[in-house]
Design a protein around this motif. Structure first.
Motif, PDB file in Angstrom:
ATOM      1  N   HIS A   1       9.927   5.324   3.370  1.00 29.94           N
ATOM      2  CA  HIS A   1      10.264   4.153   4.173  1.00 29.94           C
ATOM      3  C   HIS A   1       9.185   3.101   3.966  1.00 29.94           C
ATOM      4  CE1 HIS A   1      12.629   2.166   7.287  1.00 29.94           C
ATOM      5  NE2 HIS A   1      11.505   1.759   7.838  1.00 29.94           N
ATOM      6  N   ILE A   2       9.542   1.851   4.232  1.00 32.33           N
ATOM      7  CA  ILE A   2       8.615   0.726   4.094  1.00 32.33           C
ATOM      8  C   ILE A   2       8.503   0.000   5.425  1.00 32.33           C
ATOM      9  CG2 ILE A   2       8.240  -1.525   3.007  1.00 32.33           C
ATOM     10  CD1 ILE A   2       9.521  -0.448   0.484  1.00 32.33           C
TER      11      ILE A   2
ATOM     12  N   GLU B   1       0.878  -1.163   0.000  1.00 36.96           N
ATOM     13  CA  GLU B   1       0.000   0.000   0.000  1.00 36.96           C
ATOM     14  C   GLU B   1       0.917   1.216   0.000  1.00 36.96           C
ATOM     15  OE1 GLU B   1      -3.432   2.346   2.650  1.00 36.96           O
ATOM     16  OE2 GLU B   1      -2.573   0.453   3.375  1.00 36.96           O
ATOM     17  N   ALA B   2       0.817   2.052  -1.023  1.00 34.74           N
ATOM     18  CA  ALA B   2       1.698   3.215  -1.164  1.00 34.74           C
ATOM     19  C   ALA B   2       0.917   4.496  -0.891  1.00 34.74           C
ATOM     20  CB  ALA B   2       2.306   3.255  -2.558  1.00 34.74           C
ATOM     21  N   LEU B   3       1.469   5.340  -0.031  1.00 35.70           N
ATOM     22  CA  LEU B   3       0.845   6.610   0.335  1.00 35.70           C
ATOM     23  C   LEU B   3       1.827   7.750   0.092  1.00 35.70           C
ATOM     24  CD1 LEU B   3      -0.751   5.554   3.751  1.00 35.70           C
ATOM     25  CD2 LEU B   3      -1.876   5.663   1.523  1.00 35.70           C
ATOM     26  N   GLY B   4       1.339   8.817  -0.515  1.00 40.00           N
ATOM     27  CA  GLY B   4       2.182   9.976  -0.785  1.00 40.00           C
ATOM     28  C   GLY B   4       2.805   9.971  -2.167  1.00 40.00           C
ATOM     29  N   GLN B   5       2.359   9.073  -3.039  1.00 37.75           N
ATOM     30  CA  GLN B   5       2.945   9.020  -4.377  1.00 37.75           C
ATOM     31  C   GLN B   5       2.673  10.282  -5.192  1.00 37.75           C
ATOM     32  OE1 GLN B   5       3.272   4.939  -6.392  1.00 37.75           O
ATOM     33  NE2 GLN B   5       1.321   4.789  -5.323  1.00 37.75           N
ATOM     34  N   GLN B   6       1.652  11.040  -4.787  1.00 36.60           N
ATOM     35  CA  GLN B   6       1.345  12.250  -5.533  1.00 36.60           C
ATOM     36  C   GLN B   6       2.503  13.241  -5.494  1.00 36.60           C
ATOM     37  OE1 GLN B   6       0.018  11.499  -2.618  1.00 36.60           O
ATOM     38  NE2 GLN B   6       0.191  13.278  -1.273  1.00 36.60           N
ATOM     39  N   HIS B   7       3.364  13.135  -4.472  1.00 33.81           N
ATOM     40  CA  HIS B   7       4.483  14.073  -4.364  1.00 33.81           C
ATOM     41  C   HIS B   7       5.438  13.919  -5.548  1.00 33.81           C
ATOM     42  CE1 HIS B   7       3.125  15.294  -0.494  1.00 33.81           C
ATOM     43  NE2 HIS B   7       3.375  14.137   0.103  1.00 33.81           N
ATOM     44  N   HIS B   8       5.871  12.698  -5.815  1.00 34.03           N
ATOM     45  CA  HIS B   8       6.809  12.554  -6.934  1.00 34.03           C
ATOM     46  C   HIS B   8       6.100  12.599  -8.284  1.00 34.03           C
ATOM     47  CE1 HIS B   8       6.064   8.282  -5.606  1.00 34.03           C
ATOM     48  NE2 HIS B   8       5.956   8.074  -6.899  1.00 34.03           N
ATOM     49  N   GLU B   9       4.809  12.279  -8.319  1.00 38.21           N
ATOM     50  CA  GLU B   9       4.077  12.423  -9.582  1.00 38.21           C
ATOM     51  C   GLU B   9       4.005  13.891  -9.994  1.00 38.21           C
ATOM     52  OE1 GLU B   9       0.428  10.487  -8.648  1.00 38.21           O
ATOM     53  OE2 GLU B   9       1.241   8.463  -8.922  1.00 38.21           O
TER      54      GLU B   9
ATOM     55  N   PHE C   1       4.349 -13.293   1.697  1.00 40.92           N
ATOM     56  CA  PHE C   1       2.950 -12.856   1.725  1.00 40.92           C
ATOM     57  C   PHE C   1       2.687 -11.776   2.775  1.00 40.92           C
ATOM     58  CE2 PHE C   1       3.053 -17.215   0.126  1.00 40.92           C
ATOM     59  CZ  PHE C   1       2.441 -17.041  -1.110  1.00 40.92           C
ATOM     60  N   ALA C   2       3.753 -11.071   3.177  1.00 38.94           N
ATOM     61  CA  ALA C   2       3.581  -9.980   4.137  1.00 38.94           C
ATOM     62  C   ALA C   2       2.879  -8.799   3.471  1.00 38.94           C
ATOM     63  CB  ALA C   2       4.939  -9.530   4.672  1.00 38.94           C
ATOM     64  N   ARG C   3       2.149  -8.048   4.275  1.00 39.85           N
ATOM     65  CA  ARG C   3       1.615  -6.764   3.833  1.00 39.85           C
ATOM     66  C   ARG C   3       2.654  -5.691   4.113  1.00 39.85           C
ATOM     67  NH1 ARG C   3      -3.449  -5.231   6.754  1.00 39.85           N
ATOM     68  NH2 ARG C   3      -2.515  -6.399   8.487  1.00 39.85           N
ATOM     69  N   ALA C   4       2.746  -4.727   3.222  1.00 42.24           N
ATOM     70  CA  ALA C   4       3.747  -3.671   3.367  1.00 42.24           C
ATOM     71  C   ALA C   4       3.108  -2.324   3.089  1.00 42.24           C
ATOM     72  CB  ALA C   4       4.914  -3.904   2.408  1.00 42.24           C
ATOM     73  N   VAL C   5       3.579  -1.291   3.786  1.00 45.70           N
ATOM     74  CA  VAL C   5       3.149   0.072   3.517  1.00 45.70           C
ATOM     75  C   VAL C   5       4.394   0.879   3.184  1.00 45.70           C
ATOM     76  CG1 VAL C   5       3.313   0.790   5.955  1.00 45.70           C
ATOM     77  CG2 VAL C   5       1.850   2.061   4.373  1.00 45.70           C
ATOM     78  N   ILE C   6       4.294   1.715   2.156  1.00 47.52           N
ATOM     79  CA  ILE C   6       5.392   2.582   1.764  1.00 47.52           C
ATOM     80  C   ILE C   6       4.898   4.023   1.833  1.00 47.52           C
ATOM     81  CG2 ILE C   6       4.845   2.156  -0.683  1.00 47.52           C
ATOM     82  CD1 ILE C   6       7.814   2.688  -1.280  1.00 47.52           C
ATOM     83  N   LEU C   7       5.613   4.858   2.594  1.00 52.65           N
ATOM     84  CA  LEU C   7       5.207   6.239   2.847  1.00 52.65           C
ATOM     85  C   LEU C   7       6.226   7.203   2.246  1.00 52.65           C
ATOM     86  CD1 LEU C   7       4.178   5.960   6.614  1.00 52.65           C
ATOM     87  CD2 LEU C   7       2.699   5.776   4.614  1.00 52.65           C
ATOM     88  N   PHE C   8       5.728   8.128   1.410  1.00 53.12           N
ATOM     89  CA  PHE C   8       6.574   9.138   0.784  1.00 53.12           C
ATOM     90  C   PHE C   8       6.337  10.492   1.434  1.00 53.12           C
ATOM     91  CE2 PHE C   8       5.978   5.914  -2.456  1.00 53.12           C
ATOM     92  CZ  PHE C   8       7.239   5.796  -3.017  1.00 53.12           C
ATOM     93  N   ALA C   9       7.420  11.207   1.746  1.00 53.43           N
ATOM     94  CA  ALA C   9       7.331  12.557   2.303  1.00 53.43           C
ATOM     95  C   ALA C   9       7.312  13.579   1.164  1.00 53.43           C
ATOM     96  CB  ALA C   9       8.512  12.829   3.230  1.00 53.43           C
ATOM     97  N   PRO C  10       6.878  14.814   1.429  1.00 52.87           N
ATOM     98  CA  PRO C  10       6.919  15.863   0.402  1.00 52.87           C
ATOM     99  C   PRO C  10       8.349  16.120  -0.074  1.00 52.87           C
ATOM    100  CG  PRO C  10       5.527  16.526   2.236  1.00 52.87           C
ATOM    101  CD  PRO C  10       6.237  15.280   2.676  1.00 52.87           C
ATOM    102  N   PRO C  11       8.518  16.572  -1.301  1.00 51.21           N
ATOM    103  CA  PRO C  11       9.863  16.797  -1.844  1.00 51.21           C
ATOM    104  C   PRO C  11      10.606  17.917  -1.121  1.00 51.21           C
ATOM    105  CG  PRO C  11       8.190  17.619  -3.352  1.00 51.21           C
ATOM    106  CD  PRO C  11       7.467  16.860  -2.292  1.00 51.21           C
ATOM    107  N   ILE C  12      11.911  17.783  -1.073  1.00 51.45           N
ATOM    108  CA  ILE C  12      12.801  18.777  -0.480  1.00 51.45           C
ATOM    109  C   ILE C  12      13.650  19.371  -1.602  1.00 51.45           C
ATOM    110  CG2 ILE C  12      14.689  19.181   1.151  1.00 51.45           C
ATOM    111  CD1 ILE C  12      13.676  16.690   2.693  1.00 51.45           C
ATOM    112  N   TYR C  13      13.543  20.678  -1.817  1.00 49.62           N
ATOM    113  CA  TYR C  13      14.294  21.358  -2.880  1.00 49.62           C
ATOM    114  C   TYR C  13      15.498  22.078  -2.282  1.00 49.62           C
ATOM    115  CZ  TYR C  13      10.451  20.524  -6.153  1.00 49.62           C
ATOM    116  OH  TYR C  13       9.509  19.945  -6.970  1.00 49.62           O
ATOM    117  N   VAL C  14      16.593  22.101  -3.029  1.00 53.39           N
ATOM    118  CA  VAL C  14      17.803  22.824  -2.634  1.00 53.39           C
ATOM    119  C   VAL C  14      18.186  23.743  -3.789  1.00 53.39           C
ATOM    120  CG1 VAL C  14      20.189  22.654  -1.832  1.00 53.39           C
ATOM    121  CG2 VAL C  14      18.557  20.824  -1.278  1.00 53.39           C
ATOM    122  N   THR C  15      18.276  25.021  -3.526  1.00 52.87           N
ATOM    123  CA  THR C  15      18.588  25.987  -4.588  1.00 52.87           C
ATOM    124  C   THR C  15      20.048  25.882  -5.001  1.00 52.87           C
ATOM    125  OG1 THR C  15      19.057  27.702  -2.952  1.00 52.87           O
ATOM    126  CG2 THR C  15      16.806  27.592  -3.828  1.00 52.87           C
ATOM    127  N   ALA C  16      20.327  26.285  -6.242  1.00 47.31           N
ATOM    128  CA  ALA C  16      21.682  26.191  -6.782  1.00 47.31           C
ATOM    129  C   ALA C  16      22.660  27.095  -6.050  1.00 47.31           C
ATOM    130  CB  ALA C  16      21.669  26.526  -8.271  1.00 47.31           C
TER     131      ALA C  16
END
Length: 272
Positions: free
Chosen positions: A191-192, A70-78, A213-228
């Motif tokens: 993290h998973i 189950e993946a949560l937060g994929q909208q961040h990288h999309e 057959f384990a259930r897994a959850v993967i959580l994505f945090a919002p992106p972190i930007y670093v200026t040039a």
């Protein structure tokens, strides 16, 4: 393929202030940060590399299809992709097995050490559809980052086992922040967690082997930007932000299957 490009691209590229990676004259010193030559290994160790690689690959290929994610937060990288950029993914070494299965066949380029462990690991991850950039925090690290920056320009994601290859556990290295400043692409940490598995507490990373057959959850945090133009203070602040986000998604993912359904629904709403 991304993995061949990474392998072929590294020898001919030079970083700012570096020298070409042509064969060095005998006795000529090599800048440690750009040394991507494989270390000398006895024949017995070299013979182990394909054997270990085949065994590990077989385990992942057998176990992987049984895991349910189950993946949560994929909208961040999309959203990053919609903006025309690619992602610099970062995760703790502990979850490398479920990560390699979940992210397989996407051409993601990962920084791979030239040491013995890195040589068999490279075979496994390339068989699973990853690309590699040779180097580590102690051998060829800056050359590896230069290869990864080029792959980002070419439209390929990159990834770091952020406390690897030898730890200390849960202490993030600065590579992704350096690469984010150089490339303009954001860092996306995740993290998973699994409901059933074995943690090997005698290993430096507390290596996690999910149960079949384990259930897994993967959580994505919002992106972190670093200026040039980020200075040393801002780079340090971004590194601290990355560390905190890594710890947060780890804590939530590791506790996911101990939470009540009501708590999980709150996190689903927050992450999604």
């Amino acid at each position: 393929m991304a993995n061949r490009e990474a392998e072929q691209g590294a020898p001919g590229e030079t970083g700012k202030g570096s020298s070409p990676s042509a064969p060095q004259a005998e006795g000529e010193p090599v800048n440690l940060h750009y040394d991507t030559r494989l270390p000398q290994l006895p024949w017995s160790r070299r013979a182990q590399i394909p054997i270990i690689a085949a065994a590990v690959y077989s385990v992942i290929r057998t176990l992987g299809p049984t895991l349910r994610f189950e993946a949560l937060g994929q909208q961040h990288h999309e959203r990053v992709y919609v903006s025309g950029q690619r992602c610099i993914f970062a995760f703790w070494h502990r979850v490398i097995v479920p990560v390699t299965w979940w992210a397989r066949n996407r051409g993601i380029v990962v920084l791979n050490t030239t040491a013995f462990d890195g040589q068999w690991t490279r075979k496994v991850i390339e068989w699973l559809g990853f690309g590699t950039a040779q180097g580590s925090s102690t051998r060829g690290g800056l050359r590896g980052l230069a290869v990864m920056a080029k792959r980002l320009e070419e439209g390929v994601d990159c990834g770091f086992t952020i406390d690897g290859p030898r730890g200390p556990r849960y202490v993030a290295k600065p590579g992704p922040v350096m690469l984010a400043r150089k490339s303009g692409c954001p860092i996306v940490v995740f993290h998973i967690g699994v409901d059933r598995g074995k943690t090997f507490t005698n290993t430096w990373d507390h290596f996690l082997m999910p149960a079949p057959f384990a259930r897994a959850v993967i959580l994505f945090a919002p992106p972190i930007y670093v200026t040039a133009d980020a200075d040393a203070d801002l780079m340090q602040a971004k590194h601290a932000e990355m560390q905190l986000e890594l710890e947060r998604v780890r804590d939530v993912a590791e506790g996911w299957f101990q939470f009540s359904e009501e708590q999980r629904q709150r996190y689903r709403a927050e992450f999604s």
